[in-house]
Design an enzyme around this catalytic site. Structure first.
Site, PDB file in Angstrom:
ATOM      1  N   GLY A  12       0.775  -1.231   0.000  1.00  0.00           N
ATOM      2  CA  GLY A  12       0.000   0.000   0.000  1.00  0.00           C
ATOM      3  C   GLY A  12       0.806   1.281   0.000  1.00  0.00           C
ATOM      4  CB  ILE A  92      -8.902  -8.910 -14.115  1.00  0.00           C
ATOM      5  CG1 ILE A  92      -7.402  -8.934 -14.483  1.00  0.00           C
ATOM      6  CG2 ILE A  92      -9.737  -8.469 -15.310  1.00  0.00           C
ATOM      7  CD1 ILE A  92      -7.049  -9.954 -15.540  1.00  0.00           C
ATOM      8  CG  ASN A 107      -4.878   0.543 -12.171  1.00  0.00           C
ATOM      9  OD1 ASN A 107      -4.677   0.080 -11.065  1.00  0.00           O
ATOM     10  ND2 ASN A 107      -4.209   0.152 -13.254  1.00  0.00           N
ATOM     11  CG  HIS A 109      -0.192  -0.555 -15.942  1.00  0.00           C
ATOM     12  ND1 HIS A 109      -0.472  -1.862 -15.597  1.00  0.00           N
ATOM     13  CD2 HIS A 109       0.656  -0.612 -17.010  1.00  0.00           C
ATOM     14  CE1 HIS A 109       0.193  -2.670 -16.431  1.00  0.00           C
ATOM     15  NE2 HIS A 109       0.879  -1.953 -17.291  1.00  0.00           N
ATOM     16  CB  THR A 141     -12.384   1.038 -19.478  1.00  0.00           C
ATOM     17  OG1 THR A 141     -11.141   0.551 -20.008  1.00  0.00           O
ATOM     18  CG2 THR A 141     -12.409   2.551 -19.504  1.00  0.00           C
ATOM     19  CD  GLU A 174       4.239   2.718  -9.212  1.00  0.00           C
ATOM     20  OE1 GLU A 174       3.388   2.428  -8.353  1.00  0.00           O
ATOM     21  OE2 GLU A 174       4.930   1.857  -9.792  1.00  0.00           O
TER      22      GLU A 174
HETATM   23  N1  LIG Z   1     -11.334  -4.409 -15.863  1.00  0.00           N
HETATM   24  C1  LIG Z   1     -10.201  -3.923 -15.335  1.00  0.00           C
HETATM   25  N2  LIG Z   1      -9.731  -4.422 -14.168  1.00  0.00           N
HETATM   26  C2  LIG Z   1      -8.572  -3.932 -13.652  1.00  0.00           C
HETATM   27  C3  LIG Z   1      -7.838  -2.937 -14.333  1.00  0.00           C
HETATM   28  C4  LIG Z   1      -8.371  -2.414 -15.557  1.00  0.00           C
HETATM   29  O1  LIG Z   1      -7.792  -1.483 -16.183  1.00  0.00           O
HETATM   30  N3  LIG Z   1      -9.544  -2.927 -16.016  1.00  0.00           N
HETATM   31  N4  LIG Z   1      -6.585  -2.516 -13.825  1.00  0.00           N
HETATM   32  C5  LIG Z   1      -5.991  -3.523 -12.940  1.00  0.00           C
HETATM   33  C6  LIG Z   1      -4.650  -3.256 -12.357  1.00  0.00           C
HETATM   34  N5  LIG Z   1      -3.672  -4.080 -13.115  1.00  0.00           N
HETATM   35  C7  LIG Z   1      -2.712  -3.393 -13.808  1.00  0.00           C
HETATM   36  O2  LIG Z   1      -2.533  -2.166 -13.632  1.00  0.00           O
HETATM   37  C8  LIG Z   1      -3.742  -5.495 -13.122  1.00  0.00           C
HETATM   38  C9  LIG Z   1      -3.999  -6.177 -11.933  1.00  0.00           C
HETATM   39  C10 LIG Z   1      -4.095  -7.576 -11.944  1.00  0.00           C
HETATM   40  C11 LIG Z   1      -3.921  -8.284 -13.127  1.00  0.00           C
HETATM   41  C12 LIG Z   1      -4.051  -9.784 -13.103  1.00  0.00           C
HETATM   42  O3  LIG Z   1      -3.681 -10.466 -14.065  1.00  0.00           O
HETATM   43  N6  LIG Z   1      -4.587 -10.298 -11.995  1.00  0.00           N
HETATM   44  C13 LIG Z   1      -4.825 -11.765 -11.834  1.00  0.00           C
HETATM   45  C14 LIG Z   1      -4.389 -12.196 -10.437  1.00  0.00           C
HETATM   46  C15 LIG Z   1      -2.947 -11.772 -10.186  1.00  0.00           C
HETATM   47  C16 LIG Z   1      -2.610 -11.895  -8.689  1.00  0.00           C
HETATM   48  O4  LIG Z   1      -3.526 -12.171  -7.883  1.00  0.00           O
HETATM   49  O5  LIG Z   1      -1.413 -11.686  -8.366  1.00  0.00           O
HETATM   50  C17 LIG Z   1      -6.320 -12.058 -11.957  1.00  0.00           C
HETATM   51  O6  LIG Z   1      -7.157 -11.149 -11.651  1.00  0.00           O
HETATM   52  O7  LIG Z   1      -6.627 -13.222 -12.295  1.00  0.00           O
HETATM   53  C18 LIG Z   1      -3.647  -7.617 -14.306  1.00  0.00           C
HETATM   54  C19 LIG Z   1      -3.551  -6.214 -14.310  1.00  0.00           C
HETATM   55  C20 LIG Z   1      -6.955  -3.860 -11.823  1.00  0.00           C
HETATM   56  N7  LIG Z   1      -8.115  -4.416 -12.455  1.00  0.00           N
HETATM   57  N1  LIG Z   2      -1.013  -4.045 -12.497  1.00  0.00           N
HETATM   58  C1  LIG Z   2      -1.104  -3.342 -11.251  1.00  0.00           C
HETATM   59  C2  LIG Z   2       0.271  -3.204 -10.652  1.00  0.00           C
HETATM   60  O1  LIG Z   2       1.193  -3.945 -10.952  1.00  0.00           O
HETATM   61  N2  LIG Z   2       0.407  -2.191  -9.778  1.00  0.00           N
HETATM   62  C3  LIG Z   2       1.666  -1.951  -9.137  1.00  0.00           C
HETATM   63  O2  LIG Z   2       1.733  -2.638  -7.891  1.00  0.00           O
HETATM   64  C4  LIG Z   2       2.591  -1.892  -7.037  1.00  0.00           C
HETATM   65  C5  LIG Z   2       1.833  -1.702  -5.738  1.00  0.00           C
HETATM   66  O3  LIG Z   2       2.681  -1.111  -4.817  1.00  0.00           O
HETATM   67  P1  LIG Z   2       2.023  -0.487  -3.491  1.00  0.00           P
HETATM   68  O4  LIG Z   2       1.115  -1.551  -2.901  1.00  0.00           O
HETATM   69  O5  LIG Z   2       3.236  -0.207  -2.646  1.00  0.00           O
HETATM   70  O6  LIG Z   2       1.260   0.750  -3.881  1.00  0.00           O
HETATM   71  C6  LIG Z   2       2.882  -0.549  -7.719  1.00  0.00           C
HETATM   72  O7  LIG Z   2       4.180  -0.561  -8.311  1.00  0.00           O
HETATM   73  C7  LIG Z   2       1.826  -0.483  -8.793  1.00  0.00           C
HETATM   74  O8  LIG Z   2       2.241   0.243  -9.951  1.00  0.00           O
END
Ligand SMILES: Nc1nc2c(c(=O)[nH]1)N[C@@H](CN(C=O)c1ccc(C(=O)N[C@@H](CCC(=O)O)C(=O)O)cc1)CN2
Ligand SMILES: NCC(=O)N[C@@H]1O[C@H](COP(=O)([O-])[O-])[C@@H](O)[C@H]1O
Length: 210
Positions: A12, A92, A107, A109, A141, A174
């Protein structure tokens, strides 16, 4: 006073940066809750120690993404958010959920979108020989990592970088642009033009670091 609900899955640090900036800079906002899909998320301790309500909706106990998202939305809505902030939230989200919070869910990324959507972004950037990497703040989205971009920050990829070193450099960026992006939202400074968003006064939506 805008109400923020922040979703986390781990330490976090981005949530922490937003909490601290909100208090230090006197935003017209408050962090109404910090919610995690993981009971062991370290960020929950920080939030609780700062008097912020916390909740856990453990994705492992739901039979489907839809059932998890439905309960997550119920808990979120109990805090009446103006903005939902995904801060290292690693699930997701379903189309029904993202539609519920359309244009009021952000979000962060860890790549310069549209490059490297999904996971393991730093490893992939290094593998590809990228000379620049960075971070993107965007609206969420249904299509993963494709929503309107609010801010981006670029950092160099240095010789000898491994994923740990690059992620640390990107994390500093970030903590700079996420609080700024959220502040712009709560100050109603973001203007939509179709599916794009910009700052009403033309403030730069990019940062070049390193
Ligand atoms: N519909 C959407 N959902 C989410 C978005 C988005 O833009 N549209 N952003 C993500 C954040 N993210 C990247 O920034 C991201 C987070 C998680 C995953 C992923 O593959 N998750 C897996 C589980 C992975 C794990 O538990 O370690 C899953 O959900 O099966 C990809 C991208 C947040 N959601
Ligand atoms: N796809 C989503 C993703 O990878 N997010 C990334 O997880 C980390 C969370 O750190 P934090 O818990 O210290 O904020 C951050 O680096 C963020 O960009």
């Amino acid at each position: 006073m805008k109400r923020l609900v922040i979703l986390i899955s781990g330490r976090g640090s981005n949530m922490e940066a937003i909490v601290k900036a909100c208090a230090a800079e006197g935003w017209p906002a408050e962090v109404a809750a910090v919610i995690s899909n993981r009971p062991d998320a370290g960020g929950l301790q920080f939030a609780a120690a700062h008097g912020i309500p916390t909740a856990v909706v453990d994705h492992k106990v739901y039979a489907s993404r839809e059932a998890f998202d439905a309960e997550l939305a119920r808990v979120i809505d109990g805090f009446s958010p103006d903005l939902v902030v995904l801060a290292g939230f690693m699930r997701i989200l379903t189309p029904g959920f993202t539609a519920r919070y359309a244009r009021r869910m952000l979000n962060i990324h860890p790549s310069l979108l549209p490059a490297f959507t999904g996971l393991h972004t730093h490893e992939r950037a290094i593998e590809m020989g990228c000379k620049l990497a960075g971070v993107t703040v965007h609206f969420v989205t249904a299509e993963l990592d494709h929503g309107a971009i609010v801010m981006q920050a670029a950092v160099p990829v240095l010789p000898g970088d491994d994923a740990k070193a690059l992620s640390a450099r990107v994390l500093t960026a970030e903590h700079c642009i996420y609080p700024q992006s959220v502040r712009w939202f709560v100050e109603e400074a973001l203007v939509w033009s179709g599916e794009r968003v910009h700052h009403r006064d033309g403030a730069a939506q990019h940062v070049l670091l390193g």
